[in-house]
Design an enzyme around this catalytic site. Structure first.
Site, short mmCIF file in Angstrom:
data_model
loop_
_atom_site.label_atom_id
_atom_site.label_comp_id
_atom_site.label_asym_id
_atom_site.label_seq_id
_atom_site.Cartn_x
_atom_site.Cartn_y
_atom_site.Cartn_z
N ASP A 168 0.81 -1.22 0.00
CA ASP A 168 0.00 0.00 0.00
C ASP A 168 0.84 1.27 0.00
O ASP A 168 0.60 2.19 -0.79
CB ASP A 168 -0.96 0.01 1.20
CG ASP A 168 -2.02 -1.08 1.08
OD1 ASP A 168 -2.27 -1.53 -0.05
OD2 ASP A 168 -2.59 -1.47 2.12
N ARG A 172 3.00 5.11 17.06
CA ARG A 172 2.69 6.25 16.19
C ARG A 172 3.41 7.53 16.59
O ARG A 172 3.92 8.24 15.71
CB ARG A 172 1.18 6.49 16.12
CG ARG A 172 0.34 5.34 15.55
CD ARG A 172 1.06 4.51 14.54
NE ARG A 172 0.22 3.47 13.93
CZ ARG A 172 0.68 2.33 13.49
NH1 ARG A 172 1.98 2.03 13.60
NH2 ARG A 172 -0.11 1.45 12.92
N ASP A 188 -5.59 5.20 13.79
CA ASP A 188 -4.25 5.67 13.44
C ASP A 188 -4.25 6.98 12.67
O ASP A 188 -3.31 7.77 12.77
CB ASP A 188 -3.48 4.59 12.68
CG ASP A 188 -2.96 3.49 13.59
OD1 ASP A 188 -2.83 3.76 14.80
OD2 ASP A 188 -2.68 2.40 13.10
N SER A 234 -5.12 -7.58 8.20
CA SER A 234 -4.35 -6.36 8.31
C SER A 234 -3.50 -6.49 9.57
O SER A 234 -4.04 -6.73 10.66
CB SER A 234 -5.28 -5.14 8.41
OG SER A 234 -4.53 -3.98 8.69
#
Length: 400
Positions: A14, A95, A124, A175
């Protein structure tokens, strides 16, 4: 001068496609930013070269494993951070460190926009964009999947059409996001919350139904941080890695949860966090020995607030920083040793030792040597229960 965009780059399909996709849609040059937070897999240099081969004009790579362990995982350990009392913030913790390096890359390469690969349904996107707003408010944010209609099928078609050096497949139903603190798995058949996870969901943990012989481990803490395992000095990163292996071998840290996402959706998630769960269990028990009663009660409430702030992407918020100061202060006496038995999916504490603890054998014992003045208990109970006694008498007198 051509605009530049920094892209949070994983090296996967991706984000590899996103490099060209963004360039085509915006006319901007793309700088790929890859950050190693202990996710394993390919070497950073391989990922860097792939980003360049996919059209990035620059590739910024950072080995942030120690930084992530020291500055993000250890604060979570001190807070005993478990969202919904189960999830140790695997993705939420990574993150902010990625955002920190995105901001550094934007400054280094003169970019005015950052991009990430998140959808419009997840947590996210908030963590990336609020994180950037908090430390680099001058940067704009875009999300190719959310804003530029980049679906997985389109990504596969784009990669094949442009001969990008990345494997394309529609077979993997999951995922997955992972780092040294744990692993998160979602989507596919797991979205039916009646379906049990199958063996292929797991990677960090072995089946707890068929464990090896019990493993006894001794963890030494100094001010809330693990500094030795079985007497051997370790860094925070090494402590997590060692416990990932040892606790993972016993299937410890498997979590199957329907959680409340920040955007209002309930989502079924499978997590594996063997090292995190074992270390948190050990740390909690050492706090039971070392924290004063009221301090411990209050810390549990503040830890819940800290955990929710981090889950919600507020790593740099003023309240989070204030809670950091409180939690750090509680750790000044959290030093000592914890002995644990790892076996069959459980990490069980069966030994504690601390020179800075509040446990007093002579006060606790019921045998000879007892120094507790039991005669003081009667008067204490009388005063402690006085308000309840008065309220009960009123109820009896008035009948309601």
């Amino acid at each position: 001068m051509t605009d530049r965009i920094v892209l949070a780059y994983s090296g996967g399909l991706d984000t590899s496609v996103a490099i060209g996709w963004i360039a085509d849609a915006t006319g901007a040059e793309v700088i790929a930013v890859a950050v190693d937070v202990g996710q394993g897999g390919e070497d950073l240099e391989v990922i860097r070269q792939r980003a360049l081969d996919c059209g990035a004009v620059e590739a910024y790579v950072a080995d942030a494993r120690d930084e992530f362990a020291n500055e993000y995982c250890m604060p979570a350990l001190k807070a005993n951070a478990l969202y919904h009392d189960k999830y140790p913030l695997v993705s939420a913790l990574s993150r902010p460190v990625i955002v920190k390096h995105i901001a550094a890359a934007a400054k280094q390469f003169g970019a005015d926009t950052m991009a990430h690969g998140c959808t419009g349904k997840g947590n996210d996107q908030v963590r990336f964009e609020v994180g950037i707003t908090s430390i680099a408010p001058e940067l704009k944010c875009i999300a190719p999947v959310r804003d530029l209609a980049l679906t997985r099928d389109k990504a596969i078609d784009y990669a094949e059409k442009h001969n990008l050096p990345i494997a394309t497949t529609k077979k993997n139903p999951f995922s997955i996001d992972q780092n040294v603190w744990g692993r998160a798995v979602e989507t596919g058949f797991l979205e039916d919350i009646w379906n049990a996870p199958t063996k292929d969901v797991y990677d960090y943990t072995d089946d707890p139904a068929f464990p090896p012989v019990p493993d006894e481990v001794l963890i030494t803490f100094e001010k809330g941080i693990p500094v030795a395992i079985d007497g051997e000095k370790v860094t925070p990163l090494q402590a997590i890695e060692i416990m990932n292996q040892r606790a993972g071998a016993h299937g410890i840290g498997r979590i199957d949860i329907v959680e409340d996402r920040l955007v209002g959706i309930k989502s079924r998630e499978i997590y594996e966090a063997p090292g995190a769960i074992a270390l948190i269990e050990a740390h909690k028990e050492l706090e039971n020995v070392t924290l004063e009663r009221e301090q411990a009660r209050f810390k549990r409430r503040m830890s819940d607030e800290w955990t929710e702030l981090v889950y919600d992407g507020m790593w740099s918020s003023p309240l989070k920083q204030s809670l950091d100061a409180f939690i750090e202060d509680t750790q000044k006496y959290v030093s000592g040793e914890i002995r644990m038995q790892l076996h069959g999916g459980k990490a069980i504490v069966d030994g504690r030792k601390s020179d800075t603890g509040l446990y007093d054998f002579n006060l606790a014992t019921y045998d000879e040597g007892d120094t507790f003045d039991q005669s003081a208990a009667r008067g204490y109970i009388e005063i402690y229960g006085l308000a309840a006694k008065q309220a009960a008498a009123r109820q009896a007198r008035l009948g309601y």
